[in-house]
Design a protein around this motif. Structure first.
Motif, PDB file in Angstrom:
ATOM      1  N   LYS A 111       0.837  -1.218   0.000  1.00  0.00           N
ATOM      2  CA  LYS A 111       0.000   0.000   0.000  1.00  0.00           C
ATOM      3  C   LYS A 111       0.866   1.260   0.000  1.00  0.00           C
ATOM      4  O   LYS A 111       0.580   2.217  -0.709  1.00  0.00           O
ATOM      5  N   GLU A 112       1.903   1.251   0.823  1.00  0.00           N
ATOM      6  CA  GLU A 112       2.793   2.424   0.871  1.00  0.00           C
ATOM      7  C   GLU A 112       3.512   2.629  -0.457  1.00  0.00           C
ATOM      8  O   GLU A 112       3.743   3.768  -0.882  1.00  0.00           O
ATOM      9  N   VAL A 113       3.865   1.540  -1.107  1.00  0.00           N
ATOM     10  CA  VAL A 113       4.510   1.654  -2.426  1.00  0.00           C
ATOM     11  C   VAL A 113       3.526   2.311  -3.400  1.00  0.00           C
ATOM     12  O   VAL A 113       3.881   3.255  -4.117  1.00  0.00           O
ATOM     13  N   PHE A 114       2.288   1.844  -3.400  1.00  0.00           N
ATOM     14  CA  PHE A 114       1.271   2.416  -4.292  1.00  0.00           C
ATOM     15  C   PHE A 114       1.026   3.885  -3.960  1.00  0.00           C
ATOM     16  O   PHE A 114       0.883   4.722  -4.853  1.00  0.00           O
ATOM     17  N   GLU A 115       0.971   4.208  -2.645  1.00  0.00           N
ATOM     18  CA  GLU A 115       0.742   5.607  -2.242  1.00  0.00           C
ATOM     19  C   GLU A 115       1.896   6.496  -2.688  1.00  0.00           C
ATOM     20  O   GLU A 115       1.699   7.635  -3.096  1.00  0.00           O
ATOM     21  N   THR A 116       3.115   5.971  -2.621  1.00  0.00           N
ATOM     22  CA  THR A 116       4.299   6.771  -2.947  1.00  0.00           C
ATOM     23  C   THR A 116       4.432   7.012  -4.447  1.00  0.00           C
ATOM     24  O   THR A 116       4.738   8.118  -4.881  1.00  0.00           O
ATOM     25  N   PHE A 117       4.210   5.976  -5.240  1.00  0.00           N
ATOM     26  CA  PHE A 117       4.508   6.091  -6.679  1.00  0.00           C
ATOM     27  C   PHE A 117       3.256   6.297  -7.536  1.00  0.00           C
ATOM     28  O   PHE A 117       3.370   6.622  -8.720  1.00  0.00           O
ATOM     29  N   GLY A 118       2.090   6.096  -6.952  1.00  0.00           N
ATOM     30  CA  GLY A 118       0.842   6.459  -7.631  1.00  0.00           C
ATOM     31  C   GLY A 118       0.303   5.421  -8.594  1.00  0.00           C
ATOM     32  O   GLY A 118       0.895   4.368  -8.805  1.00  0.00           O
ATOM     33  N   LYS A 119      -0.843   5.782  -9.171  1.00  0.00           N
ATOM     34  CA  LYS A 119      -1.615   4.863 -10.025  1.00  0.00           C
ATOM     35  C   LYS A 119      -0.931   4.526 -11.325  1.00  0.00           C
ATOM     36  O   LYS A 119      -1.166   3.477 -11.903  1.00  0.00           O
ATOM     37  N   ASN A 159      -6.900  -2.807  -7.041  1.00  0.00           N
ATOM     38  CA  ASN A 159      -8.189  -2.182  -7.325  1.00  0.00           C
ATOM     39  C   ASN A 159      -8.460  -1.009  -6.385  1.00  0.00           C
ATOM     40  O   ASN A 159      -8.895   0.060  -6.819  1.00  0.00           O
ATOM     41  N   GLU A 160      -8.166  -1.203  -5.109  1.00  0.00           N
ATOM     42  CA  GLU A 160      -8.396  -0.146  -4.117  1.00  0.00           C
ATOM     43  C   GLU A 160      -7.620   1.125  -4.475  1.00  0.00           C
ATOM     44  O   GLU A 160      -8.123   2.237  -4.322  1.00  0.00           O
ATOM     45  N   TYR A 161      -6.401   0.957  -4.947  1.00  0.00           N
ATOM     46  CA  TYR A 161      -5.558   2.122  -5.263  1.00  0.00           C
ATOM     47  C   TYR A 161      -5.707   2.567  -6.713  1.00  0.00           C
ATOM     48  O   TYR A 161      -5.032   3.495  -7.157  1.00  0.00           O
ATOM     49  N   GLY A 162      -6.581   1.908  -7.448  1.00  0.00           N
ATOM     50  CA  GLY A 162      -6.835   2.307  -8.837  1.00  0.00           C
ATOM     51  C   GLY A 162      -5.613   2.207  -9.722  1.00  0.00           C
ATOM     52  O   GLY A 162      -5.396   3.020 -10.624  1.00  0.00           O
ATOM     53  N   ILE A 163      -4.779   1.201  -9.446  1.00  0.00           N
ATOM     54  CA  ILE A 163      -3.539   1.040 -10.216  1.00  0.00           C
ATOM     55  C   ILE A 163      -3.874   0.756 -11.681  1.00  0.00           C
ATOM     56  O   ILE A 163      -4.732  -0.076 -11.991  1.00  0.00           O
ATOM     57  N   ASN A 164      -3.184   1.463 -12.559  1.00  0.00           N
ATOM     58  CA  ASN A 164      -3.393   1.308 -14.002  1.00  0.00           C
ATOM     59  C   ASN A 164      -2.919  -0.083 -14.448  1.00  0.00           C
ATOM     60  O   ASN A 164      -1.723  -0.367 -14.479  1.00  0.00           O
ATOM     61  N   LYS A 165      -3.904  -0.917 -14.782  1.00  0.00           N
ATOM     62  CA  LYS A 165      -3.565  -2.312 -15.095  1.00  0.00           C
ATOM     63  C   LYS A 165      -2.874  -2.479 -16.445  1.00  0.00           C
ATOM     64  O   LYS A 165      -2.270  -3.521 -16.694  1.00  0.00           O
ATOM     65  N   ASP A 166      -2.953  -1.444 -17.285  1.00  0.00           N
ATOM     66  CA  ASP A 166      -2.229  -1.546 -18.562  1.00  0.00           C
ATOM     67  C   ASP A 166      -0.722  -1.544 -18.316  1.00  0.00           C
ATOM     68  O   ASP A 166       0.057  -2.023 -19.137  1.00  0.00           O
ATOM     69  N   LYS A 167      -0.332  -0.923 -17.190  1.00  0.00           N
ATOM     70  CA  LYS A 167       1.099  -0.809 -16.900  1.00  0.00           C
ATOM     71  C   LYS A 167       1.588  -1.865 -15.925  1.00  0.00           C
ATOM     72  O   LYS A 167       2.791  -2.078 -15.793  1.00  0.00           O
ATOM     73  N   LEU A 168       0.662  -2.492 -15.233  1.00  0.00           N
ATOM     74  CA  LEU A 168       1.021  -3.469 -14.202  1.00  0.00           C
ATOM     75  C   LEU A 168       1.480  -4.792 -14.819  1.00  0.00           C
ATOM     76  O   LEU A 168       0.883  -5.291 -15.777  1.00  0.00           O
ATOM     77  N   LEU A 169       2.548  -5.353 -14.242  1.00  0.00           N
ATOM     78  CA  LEU A 169       2.945  -6.727 -14.577  1.00  0.00           C
ATOM     79  C   LEU A 169       3.029  -7.517 -13.281  1.00  0.00           C
ATOM     80  O   LEU A 169       3.537  -7.017 -12.276  1.00  0.00           O
ATOM     81  N   VAL A 170       2.505  -8.739 -13.311  1.00  0.00           N
ATOM     82  CA  VAL A 170       2.623  -9.639 -12.160  1.00  0.00           C
ATOM     83  C   VAL A 170       3.443 -10.849 -12.601  1.00  0.00           C
ATOM     84  O   VAL A 170       3.195 -11.438 -13.657  1.00  0.00           O
ATOM     85  N   GLN A 171       4.425 -11.198 -11.793  1.00  0.00           N
ATOM     86  CA  GLN A 171       5.374 -12.283 -12.116  1.00  0.00           C
ATOM     87  C   GLN A 171       5.382 -13.290 -10.980  1.00  0.00           C
ATOM     88  O   GLN A 171       5.149 -12.945  -9.821  1.00  0.00           O
ATOM     89  N   SER A 172       5.704 -14.535 -11.333  1.00  0.00           N
ATOM     90  CA  SER A 172       5.894 -15.558 -10.301  1.00  0.00           C
ATOM     91  C   SER A 172       6.638 -16.752 -10.885  1.00  0.00           C
ATOM     92  O   SER A 172       6.537 -17.024 -12.088  1.00  0.00           O
ATOM     93  N   PHE A 173       7.378 -17.446 -10.016  1.00  0.00           N
ATOM     94  CA  PHE A 173       7.921 -18.748 -10.410  1.00  0.00           C
ATOM     95  C   PHE A 173       6.809 -19.798 -10.367  1.00  0.00           C
ATOM     96  O   PHE A 173       6.932 -20.859 -10.978  1.00  0.00           O
TER      97      PHE A 173
END
Ligand code: G3P
Ligand code: CA
Length: 263
Positions: free
Chosen positions: A112-120, A146-160
């Motif tokens: 949450k703090e990361v999202f608050e600091t760097f924005g949507k 969703n809560e922070y309205g993060i722009n999903k066009d820019k978001l990447l989720v990674q995992s092994f």
């Protein structure tokens, strides 16, 4: 011309600030992420762990020992307890030549703090770490996105974990996914693997030291993005770019920026 093509190719390479500019500042601190942005990182890479009380925090290891003055498993501590820890002094001790007084006492950030600091509209490249240890991690991540309205066009989720990525895909098919891969012997990519991964992911992230030109080209020709990790030397960055990778994870985003500029 091919010279123009080569230059164009360089411009598009995603510069992923691995754990922030973690070559210069304590990994997964707001300070490290800010430095990553300043050094022309295109993406902030965030590894996720989950506290005892279910909060997502930015940390690489399942244990507190390496990157804080605490000990033991993240999952055994509440966020309040983890917030008391010093997540910066270890860096000064390990890398005296890069030590900074203001790294002392840095806190472990929550997502949450990361999202608050760097924005949507920042570019986040978020890894679900040890998802088998943290049931519900994917839903929690998505809720916060969703809560922070993060722009999903820019978001990447990674995992092994392909299970974790498949869960993300099921929860929200609009989130773009990258399958991380770890090879201990020279890497090969089969048609079957390509097809399986393409069902849910837009790209792959292999370790950089076991792949070759053929591997990279197989991925690219099949329409997969390819972002090798973790590349900290300019010669290796240049080699991978020549092979056709579409992004690179690095602890030194300034060096990748220079390579992209032809310096
Ligand atoms: O996420 C890419 C790379 O970071 C994977 O390895 O251990 O640094 O998270 P690790
Ligand atoms: Ca990672």
């Amino acid at each position: 011309s091919s010279v123009v093509d080569a230059k164009e190719k360089h411009k598009d390479i995603l510069n992923v600030a691995h754990r922030g500019a973690s070559g210069y500042a304590p990994e997964h601190t707001i300070t490290s992420y800010k430095m990553g942005e300043k050094m022309h990182g295109d993406y902030i890479e965030v590894d996720l762990q989950m506290t005892k009380d279910g909060e997502l925090i930015a940390m690489h290891d399942e244990t507190l020992d390496r990157t804080t003055n605490g000990t033991g498993q993240v999952k055994d501590y509440t966020l309040e307890e983890i917030k008391q820890l010093d997540a910066g002094s270890w860096f000064n001790e390990k890398y005296p030549e890069r030590a900074q007084a203001d790294y002392e006492g840095l806190q472990v950030p929550t997502l949450k703090e990361v999202f608050e600091t760097f924005g949507k509209n920042a570019n986040y490249y978020i890894e679900t770490k040890s998802p088998e240890v943290y049931p519900g991690m994917e839903q929690k991540l998505l809720d916060e996105v969703n809560e922070y309205g993060i722009n999903k066009d820019k978001l990447l989720v990674q995992s092994f974990s392909s299970e974790s990525l498949l869960k993300m895909n099921e929860l929200d098919p609009s989130v773009k996914l990258v399958q991380l891969l770890e090879y201990t012997t020279p890497a090969e990519l089969t048609d079957r693997e390509v097809q399986t991964i393409k069902e849910y992911a837009m790209g792959i992230g292999p370790n950089s030291d076991m792949i070759d030109r053929e591997y990279v080209q197989k991925a690219v020709q099949n329409g997969l993005e390819i972002h090798p990790y973790t590349v900290n030397e300019k010669e290796e960055m240049q080699k991978l770019i020549d092979w056709g990778v579409t992004g690179i994870f690095t602890n030194f985003p300034d060096l990748l920026h220079e390579v992209k500029k032809g310096k």
